[in-house]
Design a protein around this motif. Structure first.
Motif, mmCIF file in Angstrom:
data_model
loop_
_atom_site.group_PDB
_atom_site.id
_atom_site.type_symbol
_atom_site.label_atom_id
_atom_site.label_comp_id
_atom_site.label_asym_id
_atom_site.label_seq_id
_atom_site.Cartn_x
_atom_site.Cartn_y
_atom_site.Cartn_z
ATOM 1 N N LYS A 41 0.850 -1.187 0.000
ATOM 2 C CA LYS A 41 0.000 0.000 0.000
ATOM 3 C C LYS A 41 0.882 1.232 0.000
ATOM 4 N N GLY A 42 1.094 1.777 -1.164
ATOM 5 C CA GLY A 42 1.933 2.952 -1.290
ATOM 6 C C GLY A 42 2.134 3.304 -2.743
ATOM 7 N N ASP A 43 2.757 4.458 -2.949
ATOM 8 C CA ASP A 43 3.040 4.946 -4.302
ATOM 9 C C ASP A 43 4.390 4.394 -4.741
ATOM 10 N N ARG A 44 4.396 3.713 -5.879
ATOM 11 C CA ARG A 44 5.634 3.101 -6.361
ATOM 12 C C ARG A 44 6.677 4.158 -6.704
ATOM 13 N N THR A 45 6.247 5.256 -7.283
ATOM 14 C CA THR A 45 7.197 6.337 -7.622
ATOM 15 C C THR A 45 7.834 6.912 -6.368
ATOM 16 N N VAL A 46 7.038 7.108 -5.341
ATOM 17 C CA VAL A 46 7.579 7.618 -4.070
ATOM 18 C C VAL A 46 8.570 6.624 -3.479
ATOM 19 N N ALA A 47 8.284 5.341 -3.618
ATOM 20 C CA ALA A 47 9.193 4.318 -3.097
ATOM 21 C C ALA A 47 10.561 4.401 -3.764
ATOM 22 N N TRP A 48 10.575 4.533 -5.085
ATOM 23 C CA TRP A 48 11.851 4.631 -5.790
ATOM 24 C C TRP A 48 12.570 5.932 -5.436
ATOM 25 N N GLU A 49 11.819 7.013 -5.261
ATOM 26 C CA GLU A 49 12.462 8.273 -4.859
ATOM 27 C C GLU A 49 13.061 8.156 -3.464
ATOM 28 N N ASN A 50 12.378 7.481 -2.558
ATOM 29 C CA ASN A 50 12.932 7.270 -1.224
ATOM 30 C C ASN A 50 14.219 6.460 -1.277
ATOM 31 N N ILE A 51 14.256 5.473 -2.156
ATOM 32 C CA ILE A 51 15.481 4.671 -2.301
ATOM 33 C C ILE A 51 16.625 5.547 -2.787
ATOM 34 N N ALA A 52 16.370 6.362 -3.816
ATOM 35 C CA ALA A 52 17.427 7.218 -4.364
ATOM 36 C C ALA A 52 17.909 8.218 -3.322
ATOM 37 N N VAL A 53 16.989 8.829 -2.582
ATOM 38 C CA VAL A 53 17.380 9.804 -1.556
ATOM 39 C C VAL A 53 18.173 9.130 -0.444
ATOM 40 N N THR A 54 17.752 7.952 -0.026
ATOM 41 C CA THR A 54 18.463 7.221 1.025
ATOM 42 C C THR A 54 19.885 6.898 0.608
ATOM 43 N N ILE A 55 20.046 6.419 -0.616
ATOM 44 C CA ILE A 55 21.379 6.057 -1.100
ATOM 45 C C ILE A 55 22.262 7.296 -1.208
ATOM 46 N N THR A 56 21.735 8.376 -1.758
ATOM 47 C CA THR A 56 22.526 9.602 -1.919
ATOM 48 C C THR A 56 22.945 10.166 -0.569
ATOM 49 N N THR A 57 22.007 10.225 0.377
ATOM 50 C CA THR A 57 22.329 10.741 1.709
ATOM 51 C C THR A 57 23.364 9.882 2.401
ATOM 52 N N ALA A 58 23.217 8.581 2.311
ATOM 53 C CA ALA A 58 24.169 7.677 2.958
ATOM 54 C C ALA A 58 25.557 7.799 2.352
ATOM 55 N N ARG A 59 25.628 7.971 1.042
ATOM 56 C CA ARG A 59 26.940 8.091 0.395
ATOM 57 C C ARG A 59 27.646 9.375 0.806
ATOM 58 N N ARG A 60 26.894 10.452 0.952
ATOM 59 C CA ARG A 60 27.503 11.722 1.331
ATOM 60 C C ARG A 60 27.952 11.737 2.781
ATOM 61 N N HIS A 61 27.231 11.008 3.630
ATOM 62 C CA HIS A 61 27.542 11.013 5.055
ATOM 63 C C HIS A 61 28.424 9.844 5.470
ATOM 64 N N SER A 62 28.977 9.118 4.514
ATOM 65 C CA SER A 62 29.859 7.979 4.817
ATOM 66 C C SER A 62 31.196 8.196 4.126
ATOM 67 N N PRO A 63 32.111 8.935 4.771
ATOM 68 C CA PRO A 63 33.396 9.228 4.111
ATOM 69 C C PRO A 63 34.355 8.050 4.063
ATOM 70 N N ASP A 64 34.066 6.979 4.815
ATOM 71 C CA ASP A 64 35.005 5.861 4.893
ATOM 72 C C ASP A 64 34.740 4.783 3.858
ATOM 73 N N LEU A 65 33.886 5.048 2.889
ATOM 74 C CA LEU A 65 33.592 4.041 1.878
ATOM 75 C C LEU A 65 34.788 3.855 0.952
ATOM 76 N N ASN A 66 35.060 2.608 0.571
ATOM 77 C CA ASN A 66 36.114 2.369 -0.407
ATOM 78 C C ASN A 66 35.581 2.602 -1.817
ATOM 79 N N ARG A 67 36.453 2.422 -2.787
ATOM 80 C CA ARG A 67 36.094 2.761 -4.165
ATOM 81 C C ARG A 67 34.989 1.862 -4.701
ATOM 82 N N SER A 68 35.048 0.554 -4.422
ATOM 83 C CA SER A 68 34.020 -0.354 -4.937
ATOM 84 C C SER A 68 32.664 -0.056 -4.313
#
Length: 1314
Positions: free
Chosen positions: A979-1006
């Motif tokens: 029960k939800g909007d599929r477009t909103v779900a994909w946008e939430n995924i993209a926002v979550t990934i982008t935010t996590a990548r910016r706030h995680s400076p210890d990530l390796n290249r892969s």
């Protein structure tokens, strides 16, 4: 226009680097300079006794004079090119008495000429330039040393390395080496100066000089000790690094201390850069400490920074060699075999040294010249002869005269030129000159001259005024004056460093006096005088700009620089005016009420006594006084002061819609004059120009610190971080007086987003800490909470309470309350399905909870192998239940308490005997029974029926862990499953990934690449085809690799709960069926989420057609199966993602379940493998036509004999052994299929091409392969495949092959042992 520019550039190049040479004569002799005509500008000249060297643009070297080593005499008008040095890019030349040297851009040394004393570094005559290798043999392995400077004497040569170490070769005590053997043919390090930072070296005929950086003072009270540096490293590495030898690559070089560097950006323009020049080599560019060279390194001659970070000119002069004329400067005429410091020059800020044949010179940063040694020809500049200690040479002032000296007539042609460098050597003199085209060179000279004068004045002020004041005692009356002088002194020090390193040379005037406009030299005018120097910079730049056409880039650049200096001057004058206004304000409003507001850096902008500002709806008798400073707004009412820092003050014009109230927002009418002043002040303190922003648009978003004073959650808290329109918004840190600290995101004045909070616990004297999500000032979302008691909760929160999925770890292994709970929480209580591992008691509970109590269906296993399933009520066993012990004794009865029975029951022993009746008592201590003992005839069937009863009281697999899947749906933005909007779900995924990548400076290249690829939303609405089905699989594979993705978090959490359930005490073989059903439930729930994201996927088990026509699938015994039908199921799509992570605990349960059968199987495998191949083939019933005759060992064919072992069907055996290295049933089936293919390939050469398999032939042969493969836990492998394989494969080719393997396992297990 381009042609005109090119012609102009060529003309300017042709008028630079002009060389004139003449022979020195007596007083009455006429001077006749001779012009040396070369096709290239001369960059440097070097003169020996009877010869000379010229370095031209492009790194070419020319020789002239008496070249005795070649028996040649070359006139100066036609110098010869040193062909051997072509292509070496020479950047410096040096001439000794009768030998020559050259230094290349790569730091290599070339020598030639007279070599009787070894001064050329060779063991034989050197008539042509030969390389001299400078090798440091003290390191392992030896390395070649890079040289950056080279000088020559009469019988010796010195080289300065890039590590600021000195190397010498030749003969005589002037080498400074610890040796008595001369000549020294190979360069050796001067060990007496090892560890010291040598800046510059010079050679006389038989003595040597070195300019060395002074050692820093040992101050043990320094709060900020200087950083450790490597040996020879310049302490100025914080500004720039070391320079490498470089050569001027164009015609734009410095004539008198300021070089012109050409920058190519489509058009050509020049940048003025001060630089350092060595006497005798003015054309060599010596990069200084503040300018980067082509290699990004800087010259070692940069002065050292003091401990407080300010530059210093502390240098020392060292000398050694012959001292018969006092040229060593030690007060005697003795020789020195080792370098010795000249104490009288320490502290004089010497920046350059030079040496004649028998005398020495030193130039200080204050343009003073010290000389000592032989004064036979008056070369020291004073009367005494000789002088054994350094003495300052003073220039006598003479009255100006308009009468022209006849002896100057010969040089009158030079009046149109600017002389950049003068050289002398033997009986010859030379000068390098540049023609003053359009006044360009003279303008640069004027700039350099004024800078030298200004530096001398600053140095005098520092020495005579600032230093004595700073050295006074800390008396209160001098405190403010000392602070002012200290600030001024720091700026003087920086300027001293810049000027002395770049453009200081002997001045045209010995001194200059600066006075105030009134003619009196007062302290205020003295401190403000440097501001007037900015106007001189502007004037000189304007004069330089006049040398260019208005439309050229050069004119625009110079004019822009002029404007910037003018703007800086006006800005400083405004600051001076503000300081004077503030001084008058404090003088007028002196008293205790305003004393605490007085700060040295604070300036008055305006105040309400002369610019009216009234409070809206103020009382009739109220008294309000507003003062606007450059850092705060002060509101005074009677004796009460309210200070509002400008960094946290927002000014907005009053409008009709103005509502709300906050202490950080100030509303003014648009017509109010204070509105612009406040905006200017706020803009200025935030780093803007302060020129007056438009009303209401001054930096609504900013970073500032503020201490809350009002009531509320933030009372007395100190905040540092981002703001938005008067409210806390963005990242920041809040600290409360009681020790609470929050660091993370804020929104609308409350904690919102990801953050960390530390909360002191006074009772336990330890803090609680939380790291995770917040919303509206409360803990909300997923996070990790560490309690002071030692408990750790990691899971979901709602409004500050544990709610949803979570795991609570209590205590440690050494404590009595050690336990772990993982499951569902509702309003901070355990409610729903969960697993509780009581580590202390060795029990694991897997069932339902209600208000922190066990309530409902559940399964309990213990460390002693006891298995119980039944119902719980009020945290204890209650009602019917089934208990099975480790020896397969089963007890089905009514339970009234934990492990306590009271009522009817049936006790079934392992051998099948039963006891039916009334039971009472505790299982562990003993049972009382009144009933009937029954001994059945057939126990095998009954035993199987008993095993089939397991799981009837357990929680259904589909109802477990619903909280985990609900959290995943929530992260997708859905209120419930599906029960939800599929477009909103994909946008939430993209926002979550982008935010996590910016706030995680210890990530390796892969990891970064995976997250970047997941930020893009894939095509999810299209119907699924074979191609985009593969794209979906690839996307899911990446998503499940990172827990930052909602699907990756789901997989990681499912693995965690599965391991928590079936690892440790949970490794009970009776849990196998539940474990398998739980995996299948995971797949079902997981697939529903995937179908929500990719609606084009069919229902579980539906057939997807890759082409319109379905080809009939024909099962061929050659196993060349192919099909155009793709069956999409949750098993085929998700099992490869999930099962490899769940494999260890699941396969362990299979091994425990098949333990008895596995023992029988393995015993027979070991017995059968003792037989040779032919015996085993015969025993298994394999027809002889399938027996291999030859085997291949390392490519060599050998015949198989009766005693051969493990030589038949080796490829098929090795392939089947790979089944233990795979995880999913599909991968294991592929191994089985490849085994059949390998077996077929090995049999084909022995049969005709039309052969087809039949099961009578195939089974015995495959049985042989299984026996020889020696696969451990084959029964577990077979059971796993059978339980989890895709149902669509059961009746196809794969199913037939698997059935064959299963039949082989059963056949081996039932094989007779006799």
């Amino acid at each position: 226009l381009d042609h005109q520019k090119s012609s102009k550039t060529m003309i300017m190049q042709s008028k630079r680097g002009l060389l004139h040479i003449w022979r020195s004569g007596g007083l009455g002799e006429q001077l006749s300079p001779e012009r040396v005509l070369l096709s290239r500008p001369v960059l440097q000249a070097a003169l020996g006794e009877h010869h000379g060297l010229l370095l031209t643009q492009g790194g070419l070297v020319y020789s002239f004079g008496e070249l005795l080593w070649r028996d040649l005499s070359v006139p100066v008008s036609a110098p010869v090119l040193e062909v051997a040095l072509q292509g070496k890019t020479v950047v410096r030349v040096a001439a000794g008495g009768f030998h020559c040297g050259a230094l290349s851009e790569q730091g290599s040394v070339y020598m030639w000429g007279e070599n009787t004393a070894g001064q050329c570094g060779q063991t034989e005559k050197v008539s042509e330039p030969c390389p001299v290798s400078v090798v440091d043999s003290e390191v392992v392995p030896p390395v070649t040393v890079r040289i950056i400077d080279l000088v020559c004497g009469r019988e010796h040569s010195l080289a300065l390395s890039a590590q600021n170490e000195l190397w010498a070769w030749g003969s005589g005590c002037q080498l400074g080496l610890v040796t008595n053997t001369f000549p020294v043919w190979k360069p050796q390090k001067v060990e007496h100066l090892a560890g010291r930072h040598v800046i510059q070296v010079a050679c006389g005929a038989y003595h040597s000089l070195a300019l060395v950086r002074s050692l820093p003072p040992q101050n043990f009270n320094t709060q900020n000790p200087p950083e450790k540096k490597e040996r020879g490293q310049s302490p100025h590495s914080s500004v720039t690094d070391r320079a490498e030898p470089s050569v001027v690559d164009d015609a734009h070089y410095c004539p008198l201390g300021v070089e012109l560097s050409e920058v190519i950006t489509g058009e050509r323009y020049f940048i003025m850069r001060p630089c350092v020049f060595v006497p005798g080599s003015p054309r060599r560019r010596r990069p200084c400490a503040c300018r980067r060279s082509s290699a990004g390194r800087t010259q070692a001659a940069a002065p050292e920074e003091a401990g407080d970070g300010l530059p210093s000119l502390d240098t020392e002069v060292w000398s050694w060699g012959r001292g018969s004329e006092g040229q060593l400067g030690h007060g005697d005429q003795l020789a020195r075999l080792q370098p010795l410091c000249i104490k009288s020059l320490t502290g004089e800020e010497v920046i350059k040294v030079a040496a004649g044949s028998h005398h020495s010179l030193a130039v200080t940063a204050q343009c003073q010249v010290y000389s000592w040694g032989s004064n036979m020809c008056g070369q020291l500049g004073h009367v005494n002869s000789p002088v054994t200690v350094p003495k300052q040479a003073k220039v006598k002032k003479k009255k100006k005269t308009h009468k022209k000296n006849p002896k100057q007539a010969v040089l009158s042609g030079f009046f149109l030129f600017i002389h950049s460098s003068v050289y002398s050597g033997g009986q010859s003199c030379a000068v390098l000159a540049d023609q003053n085209i359009m006044g360009f060179i003279s303008a640069i000279h004027e700039l350099a001259s004024r800078e030298r004068q200004f530096y001398c004045w600053l140095s005098s002020v520092k020495k005579l005024l600032l230093t004595p004041i700073r050295n006074r005692g800390n008396r209160t009356s001098l405190k403010t004056l000392r602070e002012i002088c200290a600030r001024f002194d720091r700026r003087v020090n920086k300027y001293v460093h810049t000027v002395a390193e770049k453009i200081i040379r002997p001045p045209l005037f010995s001194s200059i006096s600066y006075q105030s406009t009134s003619g009196d030299l007062d302290l205020v005018s003295l401190l403000y005088w440097p501001l007037q120097q900015l106007h001189q910079y502007s004037r000189v730049l304007l004069k330089l700009a006049s040398c260019y056409d208005v439309l050229t880039v050069e004119y625009q650049s110079l004019h822009q620089g002029c404007s910037q200096y003018e703007a800086l001057s006006l800005s400083l004058l405004r600051k001076k005016k503000d300081a004077e206004t503030t001084f008058i304000f404090w003088k007028t409003h002196s008293g205790k009420t305003t004393e605490f507001l007085r700060l040295p850096q604070r300036r008055v902008m305006c105040e309400s006594s002369n610019r009216s500002l009234t409070v809206q709806n103020a009382g009739r008798f109220s008294n309000h006084w507003f003062i606007l400073f450059n850092d705060a707004l002060v509101h005074t009412q009677f004796s009460t002061h309210h200070v509002y820092p400008l960094t946290c003050l927002w000014v907005k014009p009053v409008t009709e819609n103005t509502t709300g109230k906050t202490s950080h927002l100030l509303f003014l009418s648009p017509q109010n004059k204070w509105l612009r002043s406040l905006n200017q002040a706020v803009d200025q303190i935030l780093g803007g120009g302060g020129q007056g922003s438009s009303p209401g648009v001054t930096a609504m978003t900013r970073t500032a610190s503020y201490k809350f004073t009002g009531e509320g959650r933030f009372k007395d808290a100190q905040y540092t971080g981002s703001w938005l329109a008067g409210r806390i918004n963005g990242r920041g840190t809040m600290k409360w007086p009681d020790g609470r600290t929050y660091s993370g995101n804020f929104k609308n004045g409350l904690e919102d987003g990801y953050g960390e909070c530390i909360m002191p616990n006074k009772l336990l004297n330890k803090p609680d800490s939380y790291l995770g999500q917040w919303r509206d000032g409360k803990i909300h979302g997923f996070g990790k909470y560490k309690y002071a008691s030692g408990e750790v909760y990691e899971g979901c929160f709602c409004d500050g309470q544990r709610h949803g999925y979570g795991m609570l770890s209590s205590g440690k292994l050494a404590r009595t309350s050690s336990s772990v709970f993982i499951g569902q929480w509702v309003h901070d209580r355990k409610t729903g399905y969960g697993v509780y591992d009581d580590i202390t008691r060795g029990e694991k509970y897997m069932g339902l909870w209600l208000d922190d109590q066990r309530h409902g269906n559940a399964v309990v296993v213990t460390q002693y192998g006891v298995y119980y399933e039944g119902t719980f009520k009020d945290n204890k066993m209650s009602g019917p239940g089934l208990l099975v012990s480790d020896d397969d004794t089963a007890f089905h009865a009514e339970f009234s308490d934990d492990w306590t029975v009271n009522g009817k029951g049936v006790l079934t022993l392992a051998n099948g005997d039963c006891l039916d009746g009334l039971f009472s008592g505790e299982w562990n201590t003993g049972l009382k029974v009144v009933g009937t003992y029954i001994k059945p005839v057939v126990d095998e069937t009954e035993n199987k029926d008993r095993n089939s009863l397991l799981g009837q009281y357990a929680v259904a697999a589909g109802q477990r862990w619903s909280c985990v899947f609900e959290e995943c749906w929530s992260r997708l933005g859905c209120d419930a499953a599906g029960k939800g909007d599929r477009t909103v779900a994909w946008e939430n995924i993209a926002v979550t990934i982008t935010t996590a990548r910016r706030h995680s400076p210890d990530l390796n290249r892969s990891q970064t690449k995976i997250l970047e690829s997941l930020e893009f939303i894939p095509h999810h609405g299209d119907p699924v085809t074979t191609s985009n089905y593969d794209n979906i699989r690839r996307y899911l594979t990446k998503a499940c690799e990172t827990p930052l993705h909602p699907l990756g978090w789901l997989v990681e959490t499912l693995v965690t709960v599965y391991r928590m359930t079936y690892v440790g005490v949970g490794s009970n073989r009776r849990l196998l069926r539940q474990a398998v059903l739980e995996v299948q439930a995971y797949l079902t729930h997981f697939y529903s989420i995937i179908r929500f994201l990719f609606p084009g996927l069919p229902d579980d088990g539906e057939t997807h057609l890759s082409i319109s026509l379905i080809l009939e699938c024909v099962l061929k015994f050659a196993f060349s199966f192919s099909s155009s039908v793709v069956v999409v199921s949750c098993s085929s799509l998700l099992l490869p993602l999930l099962l490899p992570r769940l494999y260890p605990p699941l396969f362990t349960l299979y091994c425990l379940q098949e333990e008895q059968d596995e023992a029988q199987y393995w015993e027979r495998i070991l017995r059968l493998n003792k037989q040779p191949d032919q015996s085993l083939l015969s025993f298994l019933g394999v027809q002889e036509k399938f027996w291999p005759v030859w085997m291949s060992i390392l490519g060599e064919k050998k015949q198989i004999v009766s005693s051969s072992k493990d030589a038949c069907f080796v490829s098929a055996v090795e392939t089947l052994q790979q089944i233990s290295t795979t995880f999913t049933p599909s991968d294991k089936l592929l191994v089985i299929q490849k085994t059949f293919e390998e077996l077929t390939q090995e049999v084909k050469p022995m049969l005709d091409g039309s052969f087809l398999w039949c099961m009578d032939d195939l089974f015995p042969l495959f049985l042989y392969v299984v026996v020889r493969a020696r696969i451990r836990n084959l029964g577990a492998e077979v059971s796993l495949i059978e339980d989890l394989m895709d149902p669509n494969l059961e009746h196809g080719e794969m199913g037939l092959m698997f059935t064959t393997l299963k039949a082989c396992y059963i056949q081996i297990q039932q094989e007779s042992m006799t």
